[in-house]
Motif scaffolding. Structure first.
Motif, PDB file in Angstrom:
ATOM      1  N   CYS A 103       0.846  -1.193   0.000  1.00 25.76           N
ATOM      2  CA  CYS A 103       0.000   0.000   0.000  1.00 25.76           C
ATOM      3  C   CYS A 103       0.876   1.236   0.000  1.00 25.76           C
ATOM      4  CB  CYS A 103      -0.911  -0.006   1.228  1.00 25.76           C
ATOM      5  SG  CYS A 103      -2.006   1.425   1.335  1.00 25.76           S
ATOM      6  N   GLY A 104       0.693   2.097  -1.003  1.00 28.58           N
ATOM      7  CA  GLY A 104       1.458   3.336  -1.108  1.00 28.58           C
ATOM      8  C   GLY A 104       0.890   4.428  -0.213  1.00 28.58           C
ATOM      9  N   ASN A 105       1.559   5.576  -0.222  1.00 28.34           N
ATOM     10  CA  ASN A 105       1.190   6.672   0.674  1.00 28.34           C
ATOM     11  C   ASN A 105      -0.221   7.192   0.443  1.00 28.34           C
ATOM     12  OD1 ASN A 105       3.664   6.607   1.931  1.00 28.34           O
ATOM     13  ND2 ASN A 105       4.603   8.083   0.529  1.00 28.34           N
ATOM     14  N   LYS A 106      -0.718   7.126  -0.769  1.00 27.37           N
ATOM     15  CA  LYS A 106      -2.052   7.643  -1.074  1.00 27.37           C
ATOM     16  C   LYS A 106      -3.129   6.559  -1.040  1.00 27.37           C
ATOM     17  CE  LYS A 106      -0.301  11.494  -3.848  1.00 27.37           C
ATOM     18  NZ  LYS A 106      -0.346  12.176  -5.175  1.00 27.37           N
ATOM     19  N   GLY A 107      -2.806   5.424  -0.434  1.00 27.46           N
ATOM     20  CA  GLY A 107      -3.781   4.353  -0.322  1.00 27.46           C
ATOM     21  C   GLY A 107      -3.894   3.474  -1.546  1.00 27.46           C
ATOM     22  N   ARG A 108      -3.033   3.693  -2.532  1.00 23.81           N
ATOM     23  CA  ARG A 108      -3.069   2.858  -3.728  1.00 23.81           C
ATOM     24  C   ARG A 108      -2.364   1.530  -3.454  1.00 23.81           C
ATOM     25  NH1 ARG A 108      -1.468   4.805  -9.865  1.00 23.81           N
ATOM     26  NH2 ARG A 108      -1.970   2.845 -10.924  1.00 23.81           N
ATOM     27  N   LEU A 109      -2.952   0.427  -3.948  1.00 20.31           N
ATOM     28  CA  LEU A 109      -2.397  -0.901  -3.731  1.00 20.31           C
ATOM     29  C   LEU A 109      -1.657  -1.382  -4.975  1.00 20.31           C
ATOM     30  CD1 LEU A 109      -5.387  -2.612  -1.897  1.00 20.31           C
ATOM     31  CD2 LEU A 109      -3.434  -1.431  -0.897  1.00 20.31           C
ATOM     32  N   TYR A 110      -0.541  -2.058  -4.737  1.00 15.44           N
ATOM     33  CA  TYR A 110       0.292  -2.604  -5.808  1.00 15.44           C
ATOM     34  C   TYR A 110       0.470  -4.098  -5.545  1.00 15.44           C
ATOM     35  CZ  TYR A 110       1.441   2.350  -6.356  1.00 15.44           C
ATOM     36  OH  TYR A 110       1.369   3.711  -6.520  1.00 15.44           O
ATOM     37  N   GLN A 111       0.366  -4.904  -6.595  1.00 15.48           N
ATOM     38  CA  GLN A 111       0.474  -6.345  -6.380  1.00 15.48           C
ATOM     39  C   GLN A 111       1.369  -7.014  -7.410  1.00 15.48           C
ATOM     40  OE1 GLN A 111      -3.137  -8.575  -6.726  1.00 15.48           O
ATOM     41  NE2 GLN A 111      -3.352  -8.253  -8.921  1.00 15.48           N
ATOM     42  N   CYS A 112       1.961  -8.110  -6.970  1.00 15.02           N
ATOM     43  CA  CYS A 112       2.678  -9.021  -7.851  1.00 15.02           C
ATOM     44  C   CYS A 112       2.481 -10.411  -7.274  1.00 15.02           C
ATOM     45  CB  CYS A 112       4.169  -8.678  -7.910  1.00 15.02           C
ATOM     46  SG  CYS A 112       5.129  -9.844  -8.910  1.00 15.02           S
ATOM     47  N   LYS A 113       1.894 -11.311  -8.054  1.00 12.84           N
ATOM     48  CA  LYS A 113       1.702 -12.674  -7.581  1.00 12.84           C
ATOM     49  C   LYS A 113       1.586 -13.609  -8.768  1.00 12.84           C
ATOM     50  CE  LYS A 113      -3.332 -12.194  -6.850  1.00 12.84           C
ATOM     51  NZ  LYS A 113      -4.414 -12.413  -5.850  1.00 12.84           N
ATOM     52  N   GLY A 114       1.866 -14.886  -8.539  1.00 20.32           N
ATOM     53  CA  GLY A 114       1.794 -15.860  -9.609  1.00 20.32           C
ATOM     54  C   GLY A 114       2.228 -17.229  -9.144  1.00 20.32           C
ATOM     55  N   ASN A 115       2.105 -18.209 -10.008  1.00 18.14           N
ATOM     56  CA  ASN A 115       2.519 -19.570  -9.686  1.00 18.14           C
ATOM     57  C   ASN A 115       4.035 -19.681  -9.660  1.00 18.14           C
ATOM     58  OD1 ASN A 115      -0.133 -20.283  -9.581  1.00 18.14           O
ATOM     59  ND2 ASN A 115      -0.124 -21.542 -11.426  1.00 18.14           N
ATOM     60  N   GLY A 116       4.537 -20.517  -8.751  1.00 18.41           N
ATOM     61  CA  GLY A 116       5.966 -20.774  -8.698  1.00 18.41           C
ATOM     62  C   GLY A 116       6.584 -20.403  -7.363  1.00 18.41           C
ATOM     63  N   MET A 117       7.894 -20.602  -7.283  1.00 20.14           N
ATOM     64  CA  MET A 117       8.662 -20.289  -6.088  1.00 20.14           C
ATOM     65  C   MET A 117       8.844 -18.780  -5.973  1.00 20.14           C
ATOM     66  SD  MET A 117       9.596 -23.438  -4.971  1.00 20.14           S
ATOM     67  CE  MET A 117      11.242 -23.682  -4.342  1.00 20.14           C
ATOM     68  N   VAL A 118       9.209 -18.342  -4.789  1.00 19.60           N
ATOM     69  CA  VAL A 118       9.392 -16.907  -4.534  1.00 19.60           C
ATOM     70  C   VAL A 118      10.387 -16.305  -5.524  1.00 19.60           C
ATOM     71  CG1 VAL A 118      10.202 -15.212  -2.848  1.00 19.60           C
ATOM     72  CG2 VAL A 118       8.786 -17.129  -2.098  1.00 19.60           C
ATOM     73  N   ARG A 119      11.493 -16.984  -5.723  1.00 20.34           N
ATOM     74  CA  ARG A 119      12.543 -16.450  -6.601  1.00 20.34           C
ATOM     75  C   ARG A 119      12.097 -16.347  -8.059  1.00 20.34           C
ATOM     76  NH1 ARG A 119      14.509 -21.831  -5.531  1.00 20.34           N
ATOM     77  NH2 ARG A 119      14.298 -23.134  -7.397  1.00 20.34           N
ATOM     78  N   ASP A 120      11.084 -17.152  -8.432  1.00 22.65           N
ATOM     79  CA  ASP A 120      10.609 -17.156  -9.810  1.00 22.65           C
ATOM     80  C   ASP A 120       9.515 -16.123 -10.054  1.00 22.65           C
ATOM     81  OD1 ASP A 120      12.289 -19.343 -10.418  1.00 22.65           O
ATOM     82  OD2 ASP A 120      10.802 -20.733  -9.598  1.00 22.65           O
ATOM     83  N   VAL A 121       8.735 -15.839  -9.030  1.00 21.74           N
ATOM     84  CA  VAL A 121       7.604 -14.919  -9.184  1.00 21.74           C
ATOM     85  C   VAL A 121       8.060 -13.465  -9.185  1.00 21.74           C
ATOM     86  CG1 VAL A 121       5.463 -14.099  -8.108  1.00 21.74           C
ATOM     87  CG2 VAL A 121       5.957 -16.556  -8.210  1.00 21.74           C
ATOM     88  N   PHE A 122       9.064 -13.150  -8.348  1.00 20.26           N
ATOM     89  CA  PHE A 122       9.464 -11.754  -8.171  1.00 20.26           C
ATOM     90  C   PHE A 122      10.818 -11.468  -8.817  1.00 20.26           C
ATOM     91  CE2 PHE A 122       6.996 -13.034  -4.414  1.00 20.26           C
ATOM     92  CZ  PHE A 122       5.914 -12.170  -4.548  1.00 20.26           C
ATOM     93  N   GLU A 123      10.857 -10.401  -9.584  1.00 15.17           N
ATOM     94  CA  GLU A 123      12.099  -9.893 -10.155  1.00 15.17           C
ATOM     95  C   GLU A 123      12.412  -8.547  -9.502  1.00 15.17           C
ATOM     96  OE1 GLU A 123      11.554  -9.642 -14.330  1.00 15.17           O
ATOM     97  OE2 GLU A 123      11.289 -11.808 -14.610  1.00 15.17           O
ATOM     98  N   PRO A 124      13.682  -8.130  -9.509  1.00 16.90           N
ATOM     99  CA  PRO A 124      14.041  -6.854  -8.869  1.00 16.90           C
ATOM    100  C   PRO A 124      13.190  -5.684  -9.349  1.00 16.90           C
ATOM    101  CG  PRO A 124      16.028  -8.072  -9.421  1.00 16.90           C
ATOM    102  CD  PRO A 124      14.885  -8.847  -9.996  1.00 16.90           C
ATOM    103  N   ARG A 125      12.908  -5.640 -10.641  1.00 16.78           N
ATOM    104  CA  ARG A 125      12.103  -4.541 -11.176  1.00 16.78           C
ATOM    105  C   ARG A 125      10.713  -4.525 -10.561  1.00 16.78           C
ATOM    106  NH1 ARG A 125       8.247  -4.755 -14.754  1.00 16.78           N
ATOM    107  NH2 ARG A 125       8.800  -6.890 -15.323  1.00 16.78           N
ATOM    108  N   GLN A 126      10.133  -5.695 -10.397  1.00 16.60           N
ATOM    109  CA  GLN A 126       8.793  -5.779  -9.826  1.00 16.60           C
ATOM    110  C   GLN A 126       8.782  -5.367  -8.362  1.00 16.60           C
ATOM    111  OE1 GLN A 126       8.276  -9.903 -10.868  1.00 16.60           O
ATOM    112  NE2 GLN A 126       6.841  -9.403 -12.516  1.00 16.60           N
TER     113      GLN A 126
END
Length: 509
Positions: free
Chosen positions: A40-63
Motif C-alpha cells: 500500500c502506497g502513501n495515497k492508499g493505492r495498492l500494488y500487487q505481484c503474484k503468480g505460480n511458482g517459487m518466490v525467486r521465480d515470481v518476483f524480479e528486482p524490477r517488480q
C-alpha cells in the motif's frame, strides 16, 4: 499449509516489498505452489505481484521496486482447497469496503455454508474456489455494516468477532486495510501459528507478522509475541492494539508443525522446534529398543533429509550407534510432500536424493524420517538404500501412523491413499519394502513437544486418531473433502497449459 507475513514500516518513504520478499523466502518451505505480495502506497493505492511458482521465480528486482509503500502483506501458497491456478494465488483483495487485503494459512471447515451465505444473503461476489477468499469476504461484509466513511480499531475488532462467530476450522490470517494498518488473527483453537514482533528504528517502530519466528529473527525484529488462540491484533503507526475475540475453546496447536512443517530454528507457542525434534529422537530410540531389543543388529543410523536430521542424531546418540549422512539432497527440488500429484511426487524423490553407496553397502541400516504419509517417498528411499547395498533396512518414523486426513490446512490425501490406513506396522513395512517399520507412540510424541511448554495441555493430533477438535467433522464432510483431494480430482482441476503464470499490476483502493 501456507506461509504468511505482513510488515508495517515506520518510515513512510521506505519499501515494504524487500522485507516481505525476504520473509517469504524464509517461509518457502511452507508453500511452493504460488507466491504473492500486495503493498500500500502513501495515497492508499495498492500494488500487487503474484503468480505460480517459487518466490525467486515470481518476483524480479524490477517488480519489487514497483511494489511501492511501507505497508504490505505476503503469502506463499500450498493448496488445500481449490486448484493450483494463478487466479488463486494470494493475497486476495476486495475493493469494498475501504480496500482490504488478506493472506490466509489454514482451512475452513464450513466453506459450503459460507459460500451460500455470501451468495444469497451478503450478495458478495466470490471469484475462486479458495476458502481464503470466503474468509476475506465474510470480514468485508461485517466491516461494511459499520456504514462509516472511515473505520477505527473498535470497528475492526467488532467485525472480527463476527468472523469468529461464522467461520470454523483452522486459520491464521494477516490482513491489511489500505491506508490504515495491519491486522492479524488466529483460530479459537490456535491450530495454525501466527507471531508478531517489533524493530526499533530512527523513524519509530516497525512491526511484522509472520507464520514463524525465524522470519522475524532473520530480519532483525525482537520482542516476539505469539498471537493467542481467538485473539486479534491491530498494528498501526500508533502501536499495537489487541483483543480476545473468542475464548473458552481448548488450545490445540497442530503437532505436525513440530514434526514436519516448521523450520527447526523457529519457536512456536514457546516451543523450540529444534528441541522438540531432539526429544522426538530420544523417544524414538526407546521405541526402537522396544521393537528390536537391545541385541539388535543395526549398524548405522541415517536420516532422510532434511526434517528428520535432529531426531535421527539424537536417536543415534541414545542408541549408541554410528550416525551417518547417507543421502545427498538436491536443494533445488521442492518438498515432495507438498507437490501436487502422485506421479510428480514419485519422480521427484530420486531427483531430490542420491544415495552414497559407501554408507549403505553391507550394512543393516536404520532410516529415520519425520513421518510416513502416502508411503511413496518411503518406498523409493528404501529401494535406493537397497540398491546402494544395504543388507537390511529398518524404517523409523518420528510420527505415529497417519491414518486420517487433516482438515485444518494440511493437504493430507484421502484415507485410502494413506499407507497406514487400515494397515498394521508390519503390513506398512511390506507395502513400502522395509524389513521393519517402527512408529513413535502418540503419547511419546505429545510428551516430546508438550514437555517444552507445560501450559499447552493438548495438541491437534487428528491425523493420528481421527478426533477433530472443532467438533463439526462427520463422515459426509470427509467424503466430500476426499472427493476434492484425491489425485485424480486434482489433476482434472489443473489449469490449462496456456494460462497466464504471473500477474503484476496496481490496484486502486
Amino acid at each position: 499449509m501456507c506461509g504468511i507475513n505482513g510488515v508495517l514500516l515506520a518510515d513512510s518513504s521506505a519499501s515494504a516489498s524487500a522485507e516481505l520478499y525476504e520473509g517469504l523466502g524464509l517461509l518457502q518451505h511452507r508453500g511452493q505452489d504460488a507466491a504473492g505480495i500486495i503493498t500500500c502506497g502513501n495515497k492508499g493505492r495498492l500494488y500487487q505481484c503474484k503468480g505460480n511458482g517459487m518466490v525467486r521465480d515470481v518476483f524480479e528486482p524490477r517488480q519489487l521496486v514497483e511494489l511501492q509503500g511501507a505497508l504490505g502483506v505476503g503469502h506463499v501458497r500450498y493448496p488445500t482447497a481449490g486448484t493450483s491456478s494463478n487466479a488463486e494465488a494470494q493475497p486476495f483483495y476486495v475493493n469494498s469496503p475501504y480496500g482490504i487485503v488478506f493472506a490466509h494459512n489454514g482451512n475452513l471447515t464450513n466453506s459450503t455454508d459460507l459460500r451460500d451465505f455470501l451468495d444469497h444473503e451478503a450478495h458478495r461476489h466470490v471469484n475462486t474456489d479458495s476458502d481464503s477468499e470466503l474468509l476475506l469476504n465474510i470480514f468485508a461484509d461485517h466491516l461494511n455494516k459499520t456504514g462509516k466513511f472511515r473505520v477505527n480499531e473498535e470497528d475492526i475488532f467488532k467485525a472480527l468477532e463476527g468472523v469468529y462467530a461464522q467461520c470454523k476450522g483452522g486459520y491464521a490470517c494477516v490482513g491489511m486495510i489500505a491506508g490504515f494498518g495491519l491486522i492479524g488473527f488466529r483460530d479459537p483453537n490456535g491450530i495454525r501459528p501466527l507471531i508478531y514482533g517489533e524493530r526499533a528504528t530512527a523513524h519509530g517502530t516497525d512491526y511484522m507478522l509472520a507464520s514463524e519466528s525465524v522470519v522475524l529473527d532473520a530480519l532483525g525484529f525482537t520482542n516476539f509475541i505469539d498471537v493467542k488462540p481467538g485473539e486479534a491484533v491491530i498494528l498501526t503507526k500508533n502501536g499495537v492494539k489487541k483483543r480476545q475475540c473468542r475464548s473458552n475453546e481448548p488450545f490445540t496447536p497442530d503437532i505436525f508443525e513440530y514434526v514436519y512443517f516448521a523450520r527447526p530454528d523457529s519457536i512456536m507457542d514457546g516451543i523450540s522446534v529444534y528441541k522438540a525434534r531432539l526429544a522426538m529422537g530420544e523417544a524414538l530410540a526407546k521405541a526402537v529398543l522396544k521393537e528390536l531389543g537391545s541385541n539388535h543388529d543395526i549398524d548405522v543410523v541415517i536420516p532422510v533429509p532434511d526434517t528428520s536430521r535432529c531426531s535421527a542424531l539424537q536417536a543415534s546418540y541414545k542408541l549408541n550407534i554410528l550416525y551417518r549422512e547417507g543421502f545427498v539432497k538436491n536443494r533445488y527440488i521442492g518438498r515432495t510432500f507438498i507437490m501436487p500429484g502422485q506421479q510428480q511426487r514419485k519422480k521427484s524423490v530420486r531427483r531430490k536424493l542420491n544415495a552414497m553407496n559407501m554408507e549403505f553397502a553391507g550394512k543393516n541400516v536404520l532410516l529415520v524420517d519425520d513421518s510416513i504419509v502416502r508411503g511413496t517417498t518411503s518406498y523409493e528411499i528404501i529401494q535406493m538404500a537397497r540398491e546402494a547395498g544395504a543388507k537390511k533396512v529398518y524404517f523409523a518414523s518420528c510420527a505415529p501412523p497417519v491414518r486420517f486426513p487433516n482438515v485444518y490446512g494440511i493437504d493430507m490425501p484421502t484415507r485410502q491413499e494413506l499407507v497406514a490406513h487400515n494397515r498394521t506396522a508390519s503390513q506398512v513395512a511390506e507395502e513400502i519394502g522395509a524389513d521393519r517399520v517402527i512408529y513413535q507412540a502418540i503419547e511419546d510424541l505429545v510428551e516430546s513437544v508438550r514437555s517444552l511448554n507445560l501450559d499447552i495441555k493438548q495438541f491437534d493430533i487428528s491425523v493420528f486418531n481421527g478426533c477433530y477438535i472443532t467438533g463439526d467433522i462427520d463422515e459426509a464432510y470427509l467424503n466430500h473433502l476426499e472427493g476434492l483431494r484425491n489425485d485424480n480430482s486434482k489433476e482434472a482441476r489443473q489449469a490449462p497449459a496456456g494460462e497466464v503464470i504471473g500477474l503484476h499490476n496496481s490496484l486502486h483502493a
